[in-house]
Design a protein around this motif. Structure first.
Motif, PDB file in Angstrom:
ATOM      1  N   ARG A 160      33.053  37.870   7.197  1.00 13.84           N
ATOM      2  CA  ARG A 160      34.064  38.430   6.296  1.00 13.84           C
ATOM      3  C   ARG A 160      33.614  38.371   4.840  1.00 13.84           C
ATOM      4  N   SER A 161      32.801  37.357   4.509  1.00 14.26           N
ATOM      5  CA  SER A 161      32.365  37.218   3.119  1.00 14.26           C
ATOM      6  C   SER A 161      31.410  38.324   2.687  1.00 14.26           C
ATOM      7  N   VAL A 162      30.743  38.980   3.638  1.00 14.68           N
ATOM      8  CA  VAL A 162      29.792  40.033   3.274  1.00 14.68           C
ATOM      9  C   VAL A 162      30.306  41.421   3.658  1.00 14.68           C
ATOM     10  N   GLU A 163      31.480  41.490   4.256  1.00 21.19           N
ATOM     11  CA  GLU A 163      32.086  42.778   4.576  1.00 21.19           C
ATOM     12  C   GLU A 163      32.959  43.242   3.411  1.00 21.19           C
ATOM     13  N   PRO A 164      33.197  44.555   3.299  1.00 13.47           N
ATOM     14  CA  PRO A 164      34.183  45.033   2.322  1.00 13.47           C
ATOM     15  C   PRO A 164      35.557  44.469   2.660  1.00 13.47           C
ATOM     16  N   PRO A 165      36.420  44.285   1.677  1.00 12.94           N
ATOM     17  CA  PRO A 165      37.755  43.739   1.946  1.00 12.94           C
ATOM     18  C   PRO A 165      38.611  44.720   2.733  1.00 12.94           C
ATOM     19  N   ASP A 166      39.671  44.220   3.348  1.00 14.99           N
ATOM     20  CA  ASP A 166      40.608  45.095   4.047  1.00 14.99           C
ATOM     21  C   ASP A 166      41.234  46.061   3.055  1.00 14.99           C
ATOM     22  N   PRO A 167      41.518  47.303   3.488  1.00 16.04           N
ATOM     23  CA  PRO A 167      42.027  48.304   2.546  1.00 16.04           C
ATOM     24  C   PRO A 167      43.457  48.019   2.113  1.00 16.04           C
ATOM     25  N   VAL A 168      43.763  48.411   0.890  1.00 15.31           N
ATOM     26  CA  VAL A 168      45.137  48.407   0.404  1.00 15.31           C
ATOM     27  C   VAL A 168      45.603  49.862   0.443  1.00 15.31           C
ATOM     28  N   LEU A 169      46.523  50.168   1.329  1.00 13.24           N
ATOM     29  CA  LEU A 169      46.946  51.556   1.513  1.00 13.24           C
ATOM     30  C   LEU A 169      47.883  51.983   0.382  1.00 13.24           C
ATOM     31  N   PRO A 170      47.678  53.190  -0.163  1.00 14.08           N
ATOM     32  CA  PRO A 170      48.490  53.624  -1.312  1.00 14.08           C
ATOM     33  C   PRO A 170      49.956  53.843  -0.985  1.00 14.08           C
ATOM     34  N   GLY A 171      50.282  54.263   0.250  1.00 15.63           N
ATOM     35  CA  GLY A 171      51.673  54.456   0.629  1.00 15.63           C
ATOM     36  C   GLY A 171      52.287  55.736   0.117  1.00 15.63           C
ATOM     37  N   THR A 172      51.486  56.607  -0.498  1.00 16.66           N
ATOM     38  CA  THR A 172      52.029  57.852  -1.046  1.00 16.66           C
ATOM     39  C   THR A 172      52.275  58.899   0.028  1.00 16.66           C
ATOM     40  N   SER A 173      51.488  58.903   1.075  1.00 16.65           N
ATOM     41  CA  SER A 173      51.659  59.813   2.212  1.00 16.65           C
ATOM     42  C   SER A 173      50.859  59.251   3.367  1.00 16.65           C
ATOM     43  N   VAL A 174      51.164  59.738   4.582  1.00 21.12           N
ATOM     44  CA  VAL A 174      50.411  59.251   5.727  1.00 21.12           C
ATOM     45  C   VAL A 174      48.952  59.686   5.615  1.00 21.12           C
ATOM     46  N   ARG A 175      48.703  60.885   5.059  1.00 17.47           N
ATOM     47  CA  ARG A 175      47.309  61.322   4.896  1.00 17.47           C
ATOM     48  C   ARG A 175      46.554  60.375   3.980  1.00 17.47           C
ATOM     49  N   ASP A 176      47.148  60.024   2.837  1.00 18.22           N
ATOM     50  CA  ASP A 176      46.478  59.133   1.896  1.00 18.22           C
ATOM     51  C   ASP A 176      46.208  57.769   2.539  1.00 18.22           C
ATOM     52  N   ASP A 177      47.169  57.266   3.310  1.00 16.07           N
ATOM     53  CA  ASP A 177      46.983  55.978   3.961  1.00 16.07           C
ATOM     54  C   ASP A 177      45.852  56.035   4.981  1.00 16.07           C
ATOM     55  N   LEU A 178      45.830  57.093   5.763  1.00 15.75           N
ATOM     56  CA  LEU A 178      44.810  57.206   6.807  1.00 15.75           C
ATOM     57  C   LEU A 178      43.426  57.427   6.211  1.00 15.75           C
ATOM     58  N   VAL A 179      43.345  58.176   5.133  1.00 16.79           N
ATOM     59  CA  VAL A 179      42.047  58.365   4.476  1.00 16.79           C
ATOM     60  C   VAL A 179      41.532  57.027   3.949  1.00 16.79           C
ATOM     61  N   ALA A 180      42.415  56.237   3.326  1.00 19.20           N
ATOM     62  CA  ALA A 180      42.005  54.918   2.817  1.00 19.20           C
ATOM     63  C   ALA A 180      41.552  54.023   3.965  1.00 19.20           C
ATOM     64  N   LEU A 181      42.261  54.076   5.078  1.00 19.65           N
ATOM     65  CA  LEU A 181      41.900  53.255   6.232  1.00 19.65           C
ATOM     66  C   LEU A 181      40.538  53.656   6.792  1.00 19.65           C
ATOM     67  N   LEU A 182      40.314  54.958   6.993  1.00 23.61           N
ATOM     68  CA  LEU A 182      39.043  55.413   7.554  1.00 23.61           C
ATOM     69  C   LEU A 182      37.891  55.240   6.574  1.00 23.61           C
ATOM     70  N   GLU A 183      38.176  55.344   5.282  1.00 23.79           N
ATOM     71  CA  GLU A 183      37.122  55.095   4.302  1.00 23.79           C
ATOM     72  C   GLU A 183      36.671  53.635   4.357  1.00 23.79           C
ATOM     73  N   SER A 184      37.602  52.732   4.625  1.00 28.97           N
ATOM     74  CA  SER A 184      37.210  51.326   4.748  1.00 28.97           C
ATOM     75  C   SER A 184      36.315  51.127   5.965  1.00 28.97           C
ATOM     76  N   LEU A 185      36.575  51.845   7.050  1.00 31.27           N
ATOM     77  CA  LEU A 185      35.709  51.772   8.226  1.00 31.27           C
ATOM     78  C   LEU A 185      34.321  52.331   7.913  1.00 31.27           C
ATOM     79  N   ARG A 186      34.285  53.406   7.135  1.00 37.05           N
ATOM     80  CA  ARG A 186      32.987  53.977   6.744  1.00 37.05           C
ATOM     81  C   ARG A 186      32.193  52.995   5.893  1.00 37.05           C
ATOM     82  N   GLN A 187      32.867  52.349   4.946  1.00 31.83           N
ATOM     83  CA  GLN A 187      32.196  51.375   4.096  1.00 31.83           C
ATOM     84  C   GLN A 187      31.695  50.183   4.910  1.00 31.83           C
ATOM     85  N   ARG A 188      32.449  49.763   5.909  1.00 31.40           N
ATOM     86  CA  ARG A 188      31.998  48.665   6.760  1.00 31.40           C
ATOM     87  C   ARG A 188      30.772  49.073   7.565  1.00 31.40           C
TER      88      ARG A 188
END
Length: 251
Positions: free
Chosen positions: A122-150
């Motif tokens: 966990r110390s060398v992985e990117p942190p868990d995403p903080v979802l913006p909550g503005t729309s489901v699309r924005d939340d899902l993009v933030a979530l999948l971007e965190s998977l891409r970064q990992r």
């Protein structure tokens, strides 16, 4: 104070008694910090209170972790992995000896090496995403971007590469990682999908788990099953937009 193997004082030991031992030692003090009063109170503040005729405040239970000590332990474990030492051969004793600390210093922080390795990853992985909550699309993009970064971190980090290449052959470590890391992240995705259904942005007739799998599947495919596949910028947006075409409520 714990002793290193061979009887030498542990320079990184924080002096805290192992879990279950009587309390009474003060907080961790970095090397070079002023010593406590000669009467054994342990801190200058307590000494001043004593001189003023007041009783010092009771010692606070627990003590903050020393980041320097933990980093030394993480560096030792990562260095041994880089040298090709298998996870099964990485004992707490060996990590402690390499880090220059006593075993008790490690056991004060982790119940065993499985928990240590989970925190190391966990110390060398990117942190868990903080979802913006503005729309489901924005939340899902933030979530999948965190998977891409990992996925990118896994490719560039020797620690993650070595640990993940061996983790599934070491069930106890895999279970610890799955319970403390994977499941909490999966719940973030499931909660985002549920919110989208409640807001009318995603069809409510679909199974939440199924929708989450549709979204995360392409990223997991490229990071786990096809580790050499591209993880280009914009991939998260493309996946979400393509899948959302079939997820939007029907007219």
């Amino acid at each position: 104070m714990s002793l290193q193997d061979g009887g030498a004082p542990d320079p990184h030991d924080d002096g805290r008694p192992p879990a279950g031992s009587p309390a009474g030692a003060g907080p961790e003090t970095p090397a070079g910090s002023p010593a406590g009063a000669a009467d054994g109170s342990g801190t200058p503040a307590a000494h001043a209170a004593s001189e003023a005729g007041r009783e010092p405040a009771p010692a606070r239970r627990g003590r903050p972790r020393s980041e320097a000590v933990e980093q030394a332990i993480f560096d030792a474990a990562a260095g041994l992995l880089d040298e090709g030492v298998p996870l099964a051969d990485l004992s707490v004793e060996r990590i402690a000896r390499t880090a220059g600390v006593g075993k008790a210093t490690i056991y004060r922080r982790w119940a065993g090496k499985e928990e240590l390795f989970v925190d190391l990853v966990r110390s060398v992985e990117p942190p868990d995403p903080v979802l913006p909550g503005t729309s489901v699309r924005d939340d899902l993009v933030a979530l999948l971007e965190s998977l891409r970064q990992r996925g990118l971190a896994k490719r560039s980090s020797a620690v993650l590469h070595h640990v993940f290449s061996q983790m599934q052959g070491y069930p106890k470590l895999w279970d610890a990682y799955h319970h403390t890391v994977i499941e909490p992240r999966r719940r973030i995705g499931l909660d985002a999908v549920r919110r989208g259904m409640e807001r009318g942005e995603i069809r409510a007739d679909l199974d939440v788990e199924f929708v989450n799998d549709l979204l995360t599947g392409p990223l997991l495919l490229r990071t786990v099953i096809r580790p050499g596949a591209t993880l280009e910028p914009g991939l998260a947006e493309r996946v979400v937009d393509a899948v959302m075409e079939g997820l939007r409520p029907r007219a």
